[in-house]
Design an enzyme around this catalytic site. Structure first.
Site, PDB file in Angstrom:
ATOM      1  N   GLU A  49      -0.604  -9.241  -0.493  1.00  0.00           N
ATOM      2  CA  GLU A  49      -2.035  -9.486  -0.245  1.00  0.00           C
ATOM      3  C   GLU A  49      -2.834  -9.485  -1.544  1.00  0.00           C
ATOM      4  O   GLU A  49      -3.743 -10.302  -1.733  1.00  0.00           O
ATOM      5  CB  GLU A  49      -2.580  -8.428   0.725  1.00  0.00           C
ATOM      6  CG  GLU A  49      -2.014  -8.624   2.129  1.00  0.00           C
ATOM      7  CD  GLU A  49      -2.358  -7.484   3.078  1.00  0.00           C
ATOM      8  OE1 GLU A  49      -2.107  -6.313   2.701  1.00  0.00           O
ATOM      9  OE2 GLU A  49      -2.873  -7.743   4.165  1.00  0.00           O
ATOM     10  N   GLU A  91       4.662  -5.040   7.287  1.00  0.00           N
ATOM     11  CA  GLU A  91       3.926  -3.968   7.967  1.00  0.00           C
ATOM     12  C   GLU A  91       4.416  -3.740   9.388  1.00  0.00           C
ATOM     13  O   GLU A  91       4.390  -2.611   9.892  1.00  0.00           O
ATOM     14  CB  GLU A  91       2.424  -4.275   7.976  1.00  0.00           C
ATOM     15  CG  GLU A  91       1.738  -4.164   6.627  1.00  0.00           C
ATOM     16  CD  GLU A  91       1.750  -5.443   5.808  1.00  0.00           C
ATOM     17  OE1 GLU A  91       2.566  -6.351   6.108  1.00  0.00           O
ATOM     18  OE2 GLU A  91       0.965  -5.535   4.849  1.00  0.00           O
ATOM     19  N   GLY A 129       0.655  -4.953   1.018  1.00  0.00           N
ATOM     20  CA  GLY A 129      -0.547  -5.015   0.184  1.00  0.00           C
ATOM     21  C   GLY A 129      -0.283  -5.678  -1.162  1.00  0.00           C
ATOM     22  O   GLY A 129      -1.205  -6.220  -1.772  1.00  0.00           O
ATOM     23  N   ALA A 152       0.862  -1.177   0.000  1.00  0.00           N
ATOM     24  CA  ALA A 152       0.000   0.000   0.000  1.00  0.00           C
ATOM     25  C   ALA A 152       0.901   1.230   0.000  1.00  0.00           C
ATOM     26  O   ALA A 152       2.066   1.161   0.398  1.00  0.00           O
ATOM     27  CB  ALA A 152      -0.891  -0.019   1.229  1.00  0.00           C
TER      28      ALA A 152
HETATM   29  C1  HXC Z   1       5.068   4.420  -1.218  1.00  0.00           C
HETATM   30  C2  HXC Z   1       6.990   3.465  -2.022  1.00  0.00           C
HETATM   31  C3  HXC Z   1       6.636   2.221  -1.464  1.00  0.00           C
HETATM   32  C4  HXC Z   1       5.393   2.139  -0.764  1.00  0.00           C
HETATM   33  C5  HXC Z   1       8.531   1.996  -2.453  1.00  0.00           C
HETATM   34  N1  HXC Z   1       8.156   3.282  -2.628  1.00  0.00           N
HETATM   35  N2  HXC Z   1       7.623   1.335  -1.741  1.00  0.00           N
HETATM   36  N3  HXC Z   1       6.209   4.542  -1.905  1.00  0.00           N
HETATM   37  N4  HXC Z   1       4.659   3.263  -0.666  1.00  0.00           N
HETATM   38  N5  HXC Z   1       4.943   0.988  -0.242  1.00  0.00           N
HETATM   39  C6  HXC Z   1       8.887   4.332  -3.340  1.00  0.00           C
HETATM   40  C7  HXC Z   1      10.073   4.849  -2.537  1.00  0.00           C
HETATM   41  O1  HXC Z   1       9.651   5.794  -1.588  1.00  0.00           O
HETATM   42  C8  HXC Z   1      10.906   5.441  -3.633  1.00  0.00           C
HETATM   43  O2  HXC Z   1      10.381   6.679  -4.010  1.00  0.00           O
HETATM   44  C9  HXC Z   1      10.679   4.487  -4.793  1.00  0.00           C
HETATM   45  O3  HXC Z   1       9.462   3.810  -4.516  1.00  0.00           O
HETATM   46  C10 HXC Z   1      11.788   3.456  -4.937  1.00  0.00           C
HETATM   47  O4  HXC Z   1      11.940   2.812  -3.685  1.00  0.00           O
HETATM   48  P1  HXC Z   1      13.360   2.564  -2.986  1.00  0.00           P
HETATM   49  O5  HXC Z   1      13.092   2.295  -1.575  1.00  0.00           O
HETATM   50  O6  HXC Z   1      14.296   3.686  -3.302  1.00  0.00           O
HETATM   51  O7  HXC Z   1      13.832   1.254  -3.767  1.00  0.00           O
HETATM   52  P2  HXC Z   1      14.771   0.093  -3.222  1.00  0.00           P
HETATM   53  O8  HXC Z   1      15.946   0.661  -2.478  1.00  0.00           O
HETATM   54  O9  HXC Z   1      15.045  -0.780  -4.388  1.00  0.00           O
HETATM   55  O10 HXC Z   1      13.902  -0.711  -2.155  1.00  0.00           O
HETATM   56  C11 HXC Z   1      12.778  -1.422  -2.591  1.00  0.00           C
HETATM   57  C12 HXC Z   1      11.900  -1.831  -1.376  1.00  0.00           C
HETATM   58  C13 HXC Z   1      11.585  -0.572  -0.516  1.00  0.00           C
HETATM   59  C14 HXC Z   1      12.637  -2.857  -0.525  1.00  0.00           C
HETATM   60  C15 HXC Z   1      10.639  -2.474  -1.926  1.00  0.00           C
HETATM   61  O11 HXC Z   1      11.063   0.429  -1.411  1.00  0.00           O
HETATM   62  C16 HXC Z   1      10.576  -0.815   0.547  1.00  0.00           C
HETATM   63  O12 HXC Z   1      10.892  -1.373   1.593  1.00  0.00           O
HETATM   64  N6  HXC Z   1       9.333  -0.367   0.322  1.00  0.00           N
HETATM   65  C17 HXC Z   1       8.297  -0.456   1.322  1.00  0.00           C
HETATM   66  C18 HXC Z   1       7.781  -1.866   1.435  1.00  0.00           C
HETATM   67  C19 HXC Z   1       6.690  -1.970   2.494  1.00  0.00           C
HETATM   68  O13 HXC Z   1       6.920  -1.670   3.665  1.00  0.00           O
HETATM   69  N7  HXC Z   1       5.504  -2.365   2.076  1.00  0.00           N
HETATM   70  C20 HXC Z   1       4.348  -2.479   2.972  1.00  0.00           C
HETATM   71  C21 HXC Z   1       3.594  -1.191   2.924  1.00  0.00           C
HETATM   72  S1  HXC Z   1       2.320  -1.161   4.112  1.00  0.00           S
HETATM   73  P3  HXC Z   1      11.254   8.031  -3.919  1.00  0.00           P
HETATM   74  O14 HXC Z   1      10.287   9.086  -4.360  1.00  0.00           O
HETATM   75  O15 HXC Z   1      11.698   8.151  -2.529  1.00  0.00           O
HETATM   76  O16 HXC Z   1      12.368   7.788  -4.883  1.00  0.00           O
HETATM   77  C22 HXC Z   1       1.124  -2.047   3.453  1.00  0.00           C
HETATM   78  C23 HXC Z   1      -0.100  -2.134   4.317  1.00  0.00           C
HETATM   79  C24 HXC Z   1      -1.068  -3.059   3.726  1.00  0.00           C
HETATM   80  O17 HXC Z   1       1.193  -2.576   2.379  1.00  0.00           O
HETATM   81  C25 HXC Z   1      -2.364  -2.849   4.380  1.00  0.00           C
HETATM   82  C26 HXC Z   1      -3.445  -3.352   3.529  1.00  0.00           C
HETATM   83  C27 HXC Z   1      -3.403  -2.933   2.142  1.00  0.00           C
END
Ligand code: HXC
Length: 291
Positions: free
Chosen positions: A145, A165, A142, A99
């Site tokens: 999911e 999460e 997400g 998400a």
């Molecule tokens: C918003 C995101 C994002 C996310 C990545 N980006 N994941 N933006 N929401 N979930 C954005 C980053 O901010 C960044 O933008 C760009 O994508 C590239 O990401 P990087 O982190 O620079 O890439 P990398 O170093 O290759 O790392 C990849 C990654 C990391 C390991 C996937 O991005 C990451 O950990 N993302 C979050 C994963 C996460 O926690 N997902 C769960 C979300 S909560 P900028 O503009 O900074 O360059 C969730 C709740 C679900 O899903 C609830 C029900 C739906």
């Protein structure tokens, strides 16, 4: 043609198969209508609906509008009589990184609870037609999911699945704790949800989360092939088969077997069941009409 079919949650829902797809086809040009996804029909007979998440700068983070677009595309495929299965994919780097954290960052409990945040995320699990996830790269939060809401998951060999999460101070909110546990069992699901650790495509295969692993550049074409195979069967009967399998996640064994038996009996109300068995006896390929 409209058929009423009893779902596992006992709601009578109409399934409509519309033979002409010309109106639906007009919607598939991703140019005007969709900002975050690409939508097409694939396969030799153009009978596989295809949705590609396309928000590369954010690794396909699932913002609200993206999910609304996916829902809209799924609606049009449900209405399209030519389409017998749908494939959802992302990019080679990310199926979806979860998400949209930036969109969620400042939300309050009041807004989430009052607005029933994420209520519209369930569409993928509610469609009648079979949906296949073709996962490359990150399927996190997400994103994982969303893949698990699909009926079949194919993974590229570099795919990574995770529910991170907990590292953000929250928990999965779109079925992660439920579907992951049913797919991989309690110990691995607990480990993933409590540590945020990811598993590889190979581990996902071993644990039953995905059914097949392919080289990165083949996973989408293999998912489309699977979709074509599914679409070559009766769409009506495929929906019944899907409903019966899904019953296994909702019902007791006795109730599930009863649902299965009733759906099995219902296939005898279709012309396709008659055609399938007649074709076998006459040693020819069945020509299903989806009725
Ligand atoms: C918003 C995101 C994002 C996310 C990545 N980006 N994941 N933006 N929401 N979930 C954005 C980053 O901010 C960044 O933008 C760009 O994508 C590239 O990401 P990087 O982190 O620079 O890439 P990398 O170093 O290759 O790392 C990849 C990654 C990391 C390991 C996937 O991005 C990451 O950990 N993302 C979050 C994963 C996460 O926690 N997902 C769960 C979300 S909560 P900028 O503009 O900074 O360059 C969730 C709740 C679900 O899903 C609830 C029900 C739906």
């Amino acid at each position: 043609m409209a058929v009423f079919c009893r779902s596992a949650v006992s709601v009578l829902k109409p399934i409509t198969f519309i033979p002409s797809a010309s109106a639906a086809l007009r919607q598939y040009s991703s140019g005007g209508q969709y900002q975050y996804i690409l939508v097409d029909k694939k396969g030799e007979r153009k009978n596989v609906g295809f949705i590609q998440l396309n928000r590369p700068k954010a690794l396909n983070a699932l913002c609200d509008d993206l999910i609304l677009e996916v829902n809209k595309a799924l609606d049009s495929f449900e209405q399209d009589g030519e389409v017998g299965a749908v494939v959802i994919t992302g990019s080679e780097k990310a199926f979806a990184a979860g998400a949209d954290i930036k969109e969620m960052q400042n939300r309050t409990f009041h807004e989430c609870y009052g607005g029933n945040f994420l209520a519209h995320w369930n569409k993928v699990s509610a469609v009648k037609k079979p949906v296949i996830a073709a996962v490359n790269g990150f399927a996190l939060g997400g994103g994982c999911e969303l893949a698990m809401m699909c009926d079949i998951i194919y993974a590229g060999e570099k795919a990574q699945f995770g529910q991170p999460e907990i590292l953000l101070g929250t928990i999965p909110g779109a079925g992660g704790t439920q579907r992951l546990t049913r797919a991989v069992g309690k110990s691995l699901a607990m480990e993933m949800v409590l540590t945020g650790d990811r598993i590889s495509a190979q581990e996902a295969k071993q644990s039953g989360l995905v059914s097949k692993v392919f080289p990165v550049d083949q996973v989408v074409s293999e998912a489309i092939k699977c979709g074509e195979k599914i679409a070559s069967n009766s769409k009506l009967v495929s929906s019944m088969a899907k409903e019966a399998v899904n019953g296994a996640f909702e019902l007791s064994l006795t109730e599930g077997n009863r649902l299965e038996k009733r759906l099995f009996h219902s296939t005898f109300a279709t012309e396709d069941r008659k055609e399938g068995m007649t074709a076998f006896v006459e040693k020819r390929k069945a020509a299903f009409q989806d009725k």
